[in-house]
Design a protein around this motif. Structure first.
Motif, PDB file in Angstrom:
ATOM      1  N   MET A  45       0.697  -1.243   0.224  1.00  0.00           N
ATOM      2  CA  MET A  45       0.038  -0.275  -0.042  1.00  0.00           C
ATOM      3  C   MET A  45       0.909   1.348   0.017  1.00  0.00           C
ATOM      4  SD  MET A  45      -3.138   1.309   2.294  1.00  0.00           S
ATOM      5  CE  MET A  45      -2.234   1.481   3.890  1.00  0.00           C
ATOM      6  N   GLU A  46       2.102   1.234   0.782  1.00  0.00           N
ATOM      7  CA  GLU A  46       2.749   2.440   0.824  1.00  0.00           C
ATOM      8  C   GLU A  46       3.448   2.739  -0.618  1.00  0.00           C
ATOM      9  OE1 GLU A  46       5.951   2.043   3.524  1.00  0.00           O
ATOM     10  OE2 GLU A  46       4.566   2.308   5.453  1.00  0.00           O
ATOM     11  N   GLU A  47       3.760   1.662  -1.348  1.00  0.00           N
ATOM     12  CA  GLU A  47       4.293   2.058  -2.790  1.00  0.00           C
ATOM     13  C   GLU A  47       3.264   2.465  -3.586  1.00  0.00           C
ATOM     14  OE1 GLU A  47       6.401  -0.543  -6.248  1.00  0.00           O
ATOM     15  OE2 GLU A  47       6.358  -1.444  -4.133  1.00  0.00           O
ATOM     16  N   ALA A  48       2.000   1.833  -3.392  1.00  0.00           N
ATOM     17  CA  ALA A  48       0.818   2.406  -4.402  1.00  0.00           C
ATOM     18  C   ALA A  48       0.695   3.984  -3.844  1.00  0.00           C
ATOM     19  CB  ALA A  48      -0.338   1.534  -3.925  1.00  0.00           C
ATOM     20  N   ALA A  49       0.649   4.350  -2.820  1.00  0.00           N
ATOM     21  CA  ALA A  49       0.103   5.542  -2.309  1.00  0.00           C
ATOM     22  C   ALA A  49       1.540   6.593  -2.795  1.00  0.00           C
ATOM     23  CB  ALA A  49       0.323   5.662  -0.855  1.00  0.00           C
ATOM     24  N   GLY A  50       2.899   6.085  -3.288  1.00  0.00           N
ATOM     25  CA  GLY A  50       3.688   6.823  -3.640  1.00  0.00           C
ATOM     26  C   GLY A  50       4.836   7.524  -2.784  1.00  0.00           C
ATOM     27  N   ALA A  51       4.675   6.562  -1.503  1.00  0.00           N
ATOM     28  CA  ALA A  51       5.662   6.732  -0.421  1.00  0.00           C
ATOM     29  C   ALA A  51       7.101   6.121  -0.904  1.00  0.00           C
ATOM     30  CB  ALA A  51       5.069   5.940   0.702  1.00  0.00           C
ATOM     31  N   ARG A  52       8.254   6.936  -0.778  1.00  0.00           N
ATOM     32  CA  ARG A  52       9.400   6.410  -1.022  1.00  0.00           C
ATOM     33  C   ARG A  52      10.188   6.840   0.186  1.00  0.00           C
ATOM     34  NH1 ARG A  52       6.683   4.397  -3.956  1.00  0.00           N
ATOM     35  NH2 ARG A  52       6.492   4.697  -6.273  1.00  0.00           N
ATOM     36  N   TYR A  53      11.237   6.026   0.611  1.00  0.00           N
ATOM     37  CA  TYR A  53      12.115   6.084   1.712  1.00  0.00           C
ATOM     38  C   TYR A  53      13.575   5.990   1.186  1.00  0.00           C
ATOM     39  CZ  TYR A  53       7.474   5.368   3.862  1.00  0.00           C
ATOM     40  OH  TYR A  53       6.216   5.665   4.365  1.00  0.00           O
ATOM     41  N   ASP A  54      14.300   6.728   2.214  1.00  0.00           N
ATOM     42  CA  ASP A  54      15.789   6.570   1.963  1.00  0.00           C
ATOM     43  C   ASP A  54      16.456   5.359   2.574  1.00  0.00           C
ATOM     44  OD1 ASP A  54      16.075   7.425   4.622  1.00  0.00           O
ATOM     45  OD2 ASP A  54      16.617   9.702   4.277  1.00  0.00           O
ATOM     46  N   LYS A  55      17.775   5.138   2.762  1.00  0.00           N
ATOM     47  CA  LYS A  55      18.332   3.920   3.379  1.00  0.00           C
ATOM     48  C   LYS A  55      18.121   4.154   4.795  1.00  0.00           C
ATOM     49  CE  LYS A  55      22.931   6.117   3.418  1.00  0.00           C
ATOM     50  NZ  LYS A  55      24.115   6.072   3.150  1.00  0.00           N
ATOM     51  N   ASN A  56      17.778   5.199   5.193  1.00  0.00           N
ATOM     52  CA  ASN A  56      17.591   5.377   6.932  1.00  0.00           C
ATOM     53  C   ASN A  56      16.176   5.270   7.331  1.00  0.00           C
ATOM     54  OD1 ASN A  56      20.442   5.641   7.342  1.00  0.00           O
ATOM     55  ND2 ASN A  56      20.204   7.778   6.748  1.00  0.00           N
ATOM     56  N   CYS A  57      15.190   5.007   6.165  1.00  0.00           N
ATOM     57  CA  CYS A  57      13.726   4.893   6.348  1.00  0.00           C
ATOM     58  C   CYS A  57      13.260   6.054   6.908  1.00  0.00           C
ATOM     59  CB  CYS A  57      13.377   3.743   7.568  1.00  0.00           C
ATOM     60  SG  CYS A  57      14.018   2.249   7.338  1.00  0.00           S
ATOM     61  N   HIS A  58      13.727   7.159   6.404  1.00  0.00           N
ATOM     62  CA  HIS A  58      13.007   8.287   6.228  1.00  0.00           C
ATOM     63  C   HIS A  58      12.243   8.877   5.077  1.00  0.00           C
ATOM     64  CE1 HIS A  58      16.501   9.212   9.208  1.00  0.00           C
ATOM     65  NE2 HIS A  58      15.181   9.387  10.056  1.00  0.00           N
ATOM     66  N   ALA A  59      11.225   9.584   5.063  1.00  0.00           N
ATOM     67  CA  ALA A  59      10.584   9.500   3.686  1.00  0.00           C
ATOM     68  C   ALA A  59      11.400  10.726   2.920  1.00  0.00           C
ATOM     69  CB  ALA A  59       9.135  10.495   3.961  1.00  0.00           C
ATOM     70  N   LYS A  60      11.252  10.190   1.541  1.00  0.00           N
ATOM     71  CA  LYS A  60      12.082  11.151   0.618  1.00  0.00           C
ATOM     72  C   LYS A  60      11.458  12.486   0.579  1.00  0.00           C
ATOM     73  CE  LYS A  60      14.667   7.777  -1.853  1.00  0.00           C
ATOM     74  NZ  LYS A  60      15.170   7.143  -3.210  1.00  0.00           N
ATOM     75  N   PRO A  61      12.163  13.597   0.405  1.00  0.00           N
ATOM     76  CA  PRO A  61      11.439  15.056   0.216  1.00  0.00           C
ATOM     77  C   PRO A  61      10.403  14.863  -0.926  1.00  0.00           C
ATOM     78  CG  PRO A  61      13.799  15.324   0.414  1.00  0.00           C
ATOM     79  CD  PRO A  61      13.586  13.685   0.479  1.00  0.00           C
ATOM     80  N   GLY A  62       9.207  15.558  -0.580  1.00  0.00           N
ATOM     81  CA  GLY A  62       8.227  15.507  -1.662  1.00  0.00           C
ATOM     82  C   GLY A  62       7.291  14.389  -1.793  1.00  0.00           C
ATOM     83  N   THR A  63       7.632  13.395  -0.918  1.00  0.00           N
ATOM     84  CA  THR A  63       6.806  12.010  -1.191  1.00  0.00           C
ATOM     85  C   THR A  63       5.989  11.971   0.100  1.00  0.00           C
ATOM     86  OG1 THR A  63       8.546  10.424  -0.133  1.00  0.00           O
ATOM     87  CG2 THR A  63       8.563  10.891  -2.616  1.00  0.00           C
ATOM     88  N   PRO A  64       4.595  11.274   0.232  1.00  0.00           N
ATOM     89  CA  PRO A  64       3.871  11.386   1.204  1.00  0.00           C
ATOM     90  C   PRO A  64       4.403  10.013   2.281  1.00  0.00           C
ATOM     91  CG  PRO A  64       2.858  10.173  -0.382  1.00  0.00           C
ATOM     92  CD  PRO A  64       4.174  10.875  -1.079  1.00  0.00           C
TER      93      PRO A  64
END
Length: 142
Positions: A45-64
């Motif tokens: 579901m997170e991927e479908a929502a457009g959520a993207r995370y960096d290697k430290n599991c923080h949301a990438k800027p501009g993504t939900p």
């Protein structure tokens, strides 16, 4: 050495009928296994929502960022337009799984207005030094 059917102390159970499977699934709903089953069903579901995370599991800027617990979830977005797009993408993603949004509970609000999630109220407040997000028990929980 493994046991064979003739070594078994009791006879094997007959195959499970379809009606028994339906009864077992209905029994799971609301039980302790129910959140686990839903988490399995909601995988991706997170991927479908457009959520993207960096290697430290923080949301990438501009993504939900998406927060889930069983059948409850919150998508934290950067704009109303992004929130509406996430809602539309998730609605499309949920449909083949036989799920849909509860229109009475689904809302898009600004963090300044705040919202309740899992018996907590999450809201951003303005202070002399900037802003602060406070998480407090919701009025319904008290």
């Amino acid at each position: 050495m493994s046991r064979t059917a003739r070594d078994t102390p009791r006879p094997f159970q007959p195959t499970v009928a379809q009606r028994d499977i339906k009864a077992e699934v209905a029994h799971c709903v609301g039980g302790v296994i129910s959140p686990l089953l839903l988490n399995i069903a909601m995988q991706g579901m997170e991927e479908a929502a457009g959520a993207r995370y960096d290697k430290n599991c923080h949301a990438k800027p501009g993504t939900p960022a998406v927060i889930t617990y069983a059948d409850d979830f919150v998508a934290l977005c950067h704009s109303r337009e992004q929130a509406e797009a996430v809602r539309d993408r998730l609605s499309t993603w949920l449909k083949p799984r036989g799920l849909s949004f509860n229109q009475d509970k689904t809302q898009i609000v600004h963090l300044e207005q705040g919202f309740d999630f899992l018996s907590f109220n999450i809201r951003r407040y303005h202070t002399r030094n900037g802003t602060k997000v406070l998480i407090k028990p919701s009025k319904d929980a008290c």
